[in-house]
Design an enzyme around this catalytic site. Structure first.
Site, PDB file in Angstrom:
ATOM      1  N   ASP A   3     -19.566  19.804  49.603  1.00 55.97           N
ATOM      2  CA  ASP A   3     -19.848  21.126  49.050  1.00 55.97           C
ATOM      3  C   ASP A   3     -21.275  21.243  48.537  1.00 55.97           C
ATOM      4  O   ASP A   3     -21.895  22.304  48.642  1.00 55.97           O
ATOM      5  CB  ASP A   3     -18.868  21.436  47.921  1.00 55.97           C
ATOM      6  CG  ASP A   3     -17.536  21.960  48.440  1.00 55.97           C
ATOM      7  OD1 ASP A   3     -17.427  22.194  49.658  1.00 55.97           O
ATOM      8  OD2 ASP A   3     -16.612  22.132  47.623  1.00 55.97           O
ATOM      9  N   SER A  19     -12.348  24.226  35.746  1.00 54.01           N
ATOM     10  CA  SER A  19     -12.326  23.091  34.822  1.00 54.01           C
ATOM     11  C   SER A  19     -12.497  23.538  33.379  1.00 54.01           C
ATOM     12  O   SER A  19     -12.023  22.871  32.457  1.00 54.01           O
ATOM     13  CB  SER A  19     -13.431  22.091  35.186  1.00 54.01           C
ATOM     14  OG  SER A  19     -13.228  21.550  36.470  1.00 54.01           O
TER      15      SER A  19
END
Length: 258
Positions: free
Chosen positions: A45, A163
Site C-alpha cells: 500500500d 485504528s
C-alpha cells in the site's frame, strides 16, 4: 481484433517486487508511463500511495499487485502471469478523490499536499495538542485537547482512522471521517462523519509551547499553526480491482472482521 493494452510496470525496491517486474516485462513488454494505457504497481500500500502521488495526474488507471507487507489497495499477485491481460479486461474501477491540504507554519511559510488516505495532526512533544476545529467557517470545537486529530477518505478509513476508533466509510458515500486521536477533552466527543465537500480548518492554539505536525499520507510538515483540508474538485484517480475482491467489498468486509 483489439490490441492488448500497453502496460507500464512500476515496482517498489523490495526484491520480490523487482523480480516480479522483470518477469512481467519479459512477458508483456516494458512501456514508458507516457505511452502506456495502464499502470501496474508492484509492492504494498505504501508503494501504491507513492505511485498515486507521483503519477496520479497522468489519468492512467492503476492495477496494483501485492508484493509488500500491506495490500489493502492491491490485488493478489499470482505466480501465473499469463492471466494478467484477462484480469485487466475484467477489472472493476474504483474512483478516488484525494484531500487537498493547505498549511501555514509558525515561520510564516505556506505549503500544500494531497492525501489519498488521511491528513493527520499530531503533537510533536510530550505536551498534548490544543486545537480548534472549524467546519465551513463555523467553529464546532473551540478547544480539542489530545494527541491530535485526522480527516480520512473512505479509502483511508480502514487504515490509521480505524485504528483510532474512527468509522469505516463506504466507497462512493461522498463522506469524510473526522476522528480525534486519543482525545482528553471534550471527553465524550468521538468524531464526526462529514460531507465530502466540507472545508475543515484546524488551528493550533499554543504552537510555541505545544507544537504540532501534520502529515498528508507520508508527507510531514512540522510546526504548523493552521491546516485547511477539502476534497479535491479537480484530481481523481482510477484504481482497478479483480471483480471477486473489489475495493467496495473489502471496505464492507472490514466492518465484520473478527
Amino acid at each position: 481484433m483489439t490490441a492488448p493494452p500497453r502496460i507500464a510496470f512500476l515496482a517498489s525496491p523490495a526484491e520480490p517486487a523487482v523480480a516480479a517486474r522483470a518477469r512481467l516485462t519479459q512477458r508483456y513488454g516494458d512501456h514508458a508511463l507516457d505511452s502506456a494505457d495502464i499502470v501496474c504497481a508492484l509492492g504494498g500500500d505504501g508503494f501504491m500511495l507513492q505511485t498515486l502521488h507521483r503519477h496520479g495526474a497522468s489519468d492512467k488507471p492503476v492495477f496494483g499487485m501485492k508484493l509488500g507487507s500491506v495490500g489493502f489497495l492491491m490485488n493478489q499477485y499470482r505466480d501465473n502471469e499469463d492471466d494478467l491481460l484477462e484480469r485487466l479486461q475484467r477489472a472493476e474501477p474504483a474512483y478516488l478523490r484525494p484531500l487537498e491540504m493547505q498549511v501555514q507554519t509558525e515561520s510564516g511559510a505556506s505549503a500544500g499536499s494531497l492525501a489519498y488516505n488521511e491528513v493527520s495532526l499530531l503533537r510533536q512533544t510530550r505536551q498534548a495538542a490544543h486545537l480548534s476545529i472549524d467546519l465551513n467557517g463555523q467553529t464546532r470545537i473551540a478547544e480539542l485537547i489530545g494527541d491530535g486529530v485526522m480527516v480520512a477518505t473512505p479509502a483511508g478509513s480502514t487504515a490509521y482512522n480505524y485504528s483510532a476508533h474512527g468509522p469505516i466509510l463506504p466507497l462512493g458515500s461522498h463522506t469524510l471521517a473526522l476522528t480525534p486521536i486519543a482525545p482528553y477533552r471534550p471527553r465524550r466527543w468521538r468524531g464526526a462523519i462529514l460531507k465530502a465537500d466540507t472545508e475543515v480548518r484546524f488551528r493550533v492554539l499554543d504552537p510555541y509551547k505545544r507544537p504540532v505536525s501534520v502529515t498528508a499520507d507520508s508527507h510531514e510538515i512540522r510546526d504548523v499553526v493552521e491546516v485547511t483540508i477539502r476534497e479535491s474538485a479537480q484530481r481523481q484517480v482510477t484504481l482497478l480491482f479483480d471483480p471477486e475482491h473489489n475495493l467496495e467489498e473489502r471496505i464492507f468486509s472490514e466492518q465484520f472482521a473478527v
